[in-house]
Design a protein around this motif. Structure first.
Motif, PDB file in Angstrom:
ATOM      1  N   MET A   1      31.445  78.464 -27.235  1.00  0.00           N
ATOM      2  CA  MET A   1      31.751  77.040 -27.334  1.00  0.00           C
ATOM      3  C   MET A   1      32.764  76.667 -26.259  1.00  0.00           C
ATOM      4  O   MET A   1      33.844  77.233 -26.186  1.00  0.00           O
ATOM      5  N   LYS A   2      32.412  75.706 -25.432  1.00  0.00           N
ATOM      6  CA  LYS A   2      33.310  75.228 -24.395  1.00  0.00           C
ATOM      7  C   LYS A   2      34.027  73.984 -24.906  1.00  0.00           C
ATOM      8  O   LYS A   2      33.390  72.971 -25.207  1.00  0.00           O
ATOM      9  N   ALA A   3      35.347  74.073 -25.022  1.00  0.00           N
ATOM     10  CA  ALA A   3      36.142  72.984 -25.581  1.00  0.00           C
ATOM     11  C   ALA A   3      37.179  72.509 -24.576  1.00  0.00           C
ATOM     12  O   ALA A   3      37.586  73.253 -23.681  1.00  0.00           O
ATOM     13  N   ALA A   4      37.602  71.265 -24.752  1.00  0.00           N
ATOM     14  CA  ALA A   4      38.666  70.701 -23.925  1.00  0.00           C
ATOM     15  C   ALA A   4      39.585  69.866 -24.790  1.00  0.00           C
ATOM     16  O   ALA A   4      39.146  69.237 -25.761  1.00  0.00           O
ATOM     17  N   VAL A   5      40.858  69.864 -24.454  1.00  0.00           N
ATOM     18  CA  VAL A   5      41.866  69.043 -25.110  1.00  0.00           C
ATOM     19  C   VAL A   5      42.364  68.028 -24.092  1.00  0.00           C
ATOM     20  O   VAL A   5      42.752  68.396 -22.985  1.00  0.00           O
ATOM     21  N   ILE A   6      42.330  66.754 -24.459  1.00  0.00           N
ATOM     22  CA  ILE A   6      42.791  65.695 -23.564  1.00  0.00           C
ATOM     23  C   ILE A   6      44.307  65.534 -23.728  1.00  0.00           C
ATOM     24  O   ILE A   6      44.810  65.487 -24.847  1.00  0.00           O
ATOM     25  N   VAL A   7      45.015  65.452 -22.617  1.00  0.00           N
ATOM     26  CA  VAL A   7      46.475  65.355 -22.642  1.00  0.00           C
ATOM     27  C   VAL A   7      46.891  63.990 -22.082  1.00  0.00           C
ATOM     28  O   VAL A   7      46.528  63.626 -20.955  1.00  0.00           O
ATOM     29  N   PHE A   8      47.647  63.247 -22.885  1.00  0.00           N
ATOM     30  CA  PHE A   8      48.188  61.942 -22.489  1.00  0.00           C
ATOM     31  C   PHE A   8      49.700  62.050 -22.289  1.00  0.00           C
ATOM     32  O   PHE A   8      50.335  62.989 -22.802  1.00  0.00           O
ATOM     33  N   PRO A   9      50.318  61.101 -21.607  1.00  0.00           N
ATOM     34  CA  PRO A   9      51.781  61.055 -21.604  1.00  0.00           C
ATOM     35  C   PRO A   9      52.277  60.924 -23.046  1.00  0.00           C
ATOM     36  O   PRO A   9      51.837  60.026 -23.766  1.00  0.00           O
ATOM     37  N   ALA A  10      53.123  61.835 -23.481  1.00  0.00           N
ATOM     38  CA  ALA A  10      53.704  61.880 -24.828  1.00  0.00           C
ATOM     39  C   ALA A  10      52.796  62.488 -25.871  1.00  0.00           C
ATOM     40  O   ALA A  10      53.089  62.417 -27.072  1.00  0.00           O
ATOM     41  N   SER A  11      51.688  63.131 -25.480  1.00  0.00           N
ATOM     42  CA  SER A  11      50.987  63.989 -26.446  1.00  0.00           C
ATOM     43  C   SER A  11      51.957  65.078 -26.874  1.00  0.00           C
ATOM     44  O   SER A  11      52.673  65.635 -26.050  1.00  0.00           O
ATOM     45  N   ASN A  12      51.994  65.397 -28.168  1.00  0.00           N
ATOM     46  CA  ASN A  12      52.893  66.478 -28.594  1.00  0.00           C
ATOM     47  C   ASN A  12      52.223  67.487 -29.511  1.00  0.00           C
ATOM     48  O   ASN A  12      52.875  68.380 -30.039  1.00  0.00           O
ATOM     49  N   CYS A  13      50.910  67.362 -29.705  1.00  0.00           N
ATOM     50  CA  CYS A  13      50.183  68.340 -30.513  1.00  0.00           C
ATOM     51  C   CYS A  13      49.054  68.983 -29.712  1.00  0.00           C
ATOM     52  O   CYS A  13      48.215  69.672 -30.283  1.00  0.00           O
ATOM     53  N   ASP A  14      49.036  68.751 -28.406  1.00  0.00           N
ATOM     54  CA  ASP A  14      47.971  69.293 -27.577  1.00  0.00           C
ATOM     55  C   ASP A  14      47.992  70.817 -27.552  1.00  0.00           C
ATOM     56  O   ASP A  14      46.939  71.460 -27.620  1.00  0.00           O
ATOM     57  N   ARG A  15      49.182  71.405 -27.484  1.00  0.00           N
ATOM     58  CA  ARG A  15      49.267  72.874 -27.445  1.00  0.00           C
ATOM     59  C   ARG A  15      48.934  73.471 -28.812  1.00  0.00           C
ATOM     60  O   ARG A  15      48.348  74.554 -28.893  1.00  0.00           O
ATOM     61  N   GLY A  35      44.113  61.053 -16.868  1.00  0.00           N
ATOM     62  CA  GLY A  35      43.733  60.310 -15.682  1.00  0.00           C
ATOM     63  C   GLY A  35      42.505  60.856 -14.987  1.00  0.00           C
ATOM     64  O   GLY A  35      41.986  60.228 -14.060  1.00  0.00           O
ATOM     65  N   ASP A  36      42.034  62.027 -15.443  1.00  0.00           N
ATOM     66  CA  ASP A  36      40.838  62.617 -14.850  1.00  0.00           C
ATOM     67  C   ASP A  36      39.603  62.090 -15.574  1.00  0.00           C
ATOM     68  O   ASP A  36      39.588  61.992 -16.799  1.00  0.00           O
ATOM     69  N   SER A  37      38.575  61.781 -14.832  1.00  0.00           N
ATOM     70  CA  SER A  37      37.342  61.316 -15.453  1.00  0.00           C
ATOM     71  C   SER A  37      36.158  62.223 -15.153  1.00  0.00           C
ATOM     72  O   SER A  37      35.045  61.966 -15.593  1.00  0.00           O
ATOM     73  N   ASP A  38      36.404  63.295 -14.412  1.00  0.00           N
ATOM     74  CA  ASP A  38      35.347  64.245 -14.067  1.00  0.00           C
ATOM     75  C   ASP A  38      35.442  65.449 -15.002  1.00  0.00           C
ATOM     76  O   ASP A  38      36.141  66.422 -14.724  1.00  0.00           O
ATOM     77  N   LEU A  39      34.756  65.385 -16.135  1.00  0.00           N
ATOM     78  CA  LEU A  39      34.828  66.445 -17.121  1.00  0.00           C
ATOM     79  C   LEU A  39      33.776  67.516 -16.847  1.00  0.00           C
ATOM     80  O   LEU A  39      32.668  67.203 -16.411  1.00  0.00           O
ATOM     81  N   PRO A  40      34.109  68.786 -17.113  1.00  0.00           N
ATOM     82  CA  PRO A  40      33.101  69.830 -16.995  1.00  0.00           C
ATOM     83  C   PRO A  40      32.106  69.740 -18.158  1.00  0.00           C
ATOM     84  O   PRO A  40      32.258  68.908 -19.056  1.00  0.00           O
ATOM     85  N   LYS A  41      31.103  70.584 -18.157  1.00  0.00           N
ATOM     86  CA  LYS A  41      30.171  70.651 -19.282  1.00  0.00           C
ATOM     87  C   LYS A  41      30.934  71.151 -20.500  1.00  0.00           C
ATOM     88  O   LYS A  41      31.606  72.184 -20.449  1.00  0.00           O
ATOM     89  N   LEU A  42      30.861  70.411 -21.602  1.00  0.00           N
ATOM     90  CA  LEU A  42      31.641  70.725 -22.792  1.00  0.00           C
ATOM     91  C   LEU A  42      30.804  70.587 -24.049  1.00  0.00           C
ATOM     92  O   LEU A  42      29.858  69.795 -24.110  1.00  0.00           O
ATOM     93  N   ASP A  43      31.181  71.362 -25.061  1.00  0.00           N
ATOM     94  CA  ASP A  43      30.575  71.245 -26.383  1.00  0.00           C
ATOM     95  C   ASP A  43      31.462  70.452 -27.336  1.00  0.00           C
ATOM     96  O   ASP A  43      30.963  69.868 -28.299  1.00  0.00           O
ATOM     97  N   LEU A  44      32.770  70.466 -27.071  1.00  0.00           N
ATOM     98  CA  LEU A  44      33.738  69.799 -27.949  1.00  0.00           C
ATOM     99  C   LEU A  44      34.863  69.205 -27.124  1.00  0.00           C
ATOM    100  O   LEU A  44      35.422  69.876 -26.251  1.00  0.00           O
ATOM    101  N   ILE A  45      35.196  67.955 -27.420  1.00  0.00           N
ATOM    102  CA  ILE A  45      36.343  67.276 -26.798  1.00  0.00           C
ATOM    103  C   ILE A  45      37.311  66.900 -27.905  1.00  0.00           C
ATOM    104  O   ILE A  45      36.912  66.299 -28.909  1.00  0.00           O
ATOM    105  N   VAL A  46      38.582  67.263 -27.743  1.00  0.00           N
ATOM    106  CA  VAL A  46      39.595  66.976 -28.756  1.00  0.00           C
ATOM    107  C   VAL A  46      40.650  66.039 -28.188  1.00  0.00           C
ATOM    108  O   VAL A  46      41.187  66.274 -27.104  1.00  0.00           O
ATOM    109  N   ILE A  47      40.923  64.964 -28.925  1.00  0.00           N
ATOM    110  CA  ILE A  47      42.031  64.065 -28.597  1.00  0.00           C
ATOM    111  C   ILE A  47      43.136  64.371 -29.592  1.00  0.00           C
ATOM    112  O   ILE A  47      42.976  64.127 -30.790  1.00  0.00           O
ATOM    113  N   PRO A  48      44.259  64.936 -29.146  1.00  0.00           N
ATOM    114  CA  PRO A  48      45.265  65.462 -30.068  1.00  0.00           C
ATOM    115  C   PRO A  48      46.236  64.408 -30.580  1.00  0.00           C
ATOM    116  O   PRO A  48      46.217  63.250 -30.156  1.00  0.00           O
ATOM    117  N   GLY A  49      47.099  64.853 -31.460  1.00  0.00           N
ATOM    118  CA  GLY A  49      48.149  63.993 -31.992  1.00  0.00           C
ATOM    119  C   GLY A  49      49.297  63.826 -31.015  1.00  0.00           C
ATOM    120  O   GLY A  49      49.390  64.507 -29.994  1.00  0.00           O
TER     121      GLY A  49
END
Length: 220
Positions: A1-15, A35-49
């Protein structure tokens, strides 16, 4: 499973959620800057707290306009799994990927504690490892977790079985005790409680672990 976590300014649960995914999959997820919009091939995208952009305007409102969100919307439409936790749930509603809105808690106070939830169904890639109507305890940590939707939307969500988790003691005033919900295809889940914080015995509980195990089973 290829997963990615999106990181925003002030994300604090990404890790935290990256660690949970690493334990479940055996490989670290990609960490994608908002700020990146070129995502690799992924099975799961997570937007953290966290508190993306400091929760200015409304929680999740500014993050919903980050460049990466357009690509996440496109991937979700293609069937890629998307999980939004806490601030991530707020971003999903603000971006239109999920209906409704997360408002200020009814108490007008920040709430940080473990809460009991009922698993409303197991017919999704996120909940397949739970039992129907199972009670689990997950931690919450939010100031704006009061879920609101109009009557027609609530009727549709309930009728289509899109409520994923329901509070048993409703800590924030959410309508219909909604703690988490799916989109109509059930490949997008937004939830206020944090499964990643109880996904390893070292954390004192593994009530969140079945979610990550289910995702690995479904997407690997």
């Amino acid at each position: 499973m290829k997963a990615a976590v999106i990181v925003f300014p002030a994300s604090n649960c990404d890790r935290d959620i990256a660690d949970a995914l690493h334990r479940a999959t055996g490989r670290p997820p990609a960490m994608i800057w908002h700020g990146d919009s070129d995502l690799p091939k992924l099975d799961l995208i997570v937007i953290p707290g966290g508190f993306s952009y400091g929760d200015y305007l409304r929680a999740g409102a500014m993050a919903a306009h980050s460049p990466v969100l357009q690509e996440i919307k496109a991937r979700a439409e293609q069937g890629v799994a998307v999980l939004g936790v806490c601030n991530g749930f707020q971003v999903l509603t603000e971006s239109g990927l999920l209906p409704g809105a997360l408002m200020r808690n009814a108490s007008l106070k920040y709430i940080h504690r473990s809460v009991p939830l009922r698993v409303e169904g197991t017919n999704s890639i996120f909940t397949a490892r739970y039992k129907p109507d199972q009670t689990i305890n997950l931690p919450i940590a939010h100031h704006d977790g009061n879920y609101f939707a109009d009557k027609d939307t609530l009727r549709r969500l309930e009728g289509e079985g899109q409520v994923a988790f329901r509070y048993l003691d409703n800590p924030n005033g959410s309508m219909n005790d909604i703690a988490g919900l799916y989109n109509d295809r059930r490949n997008v889940l937004g939830m206020m409680p944090h499964p990643e914080r109880v996904s390893d015995p070292a954390l004192g509980s593994i009530h969140g672990k079945p979610m990550f195990d289910a995702l690995v089973e479904a997407l690997s």
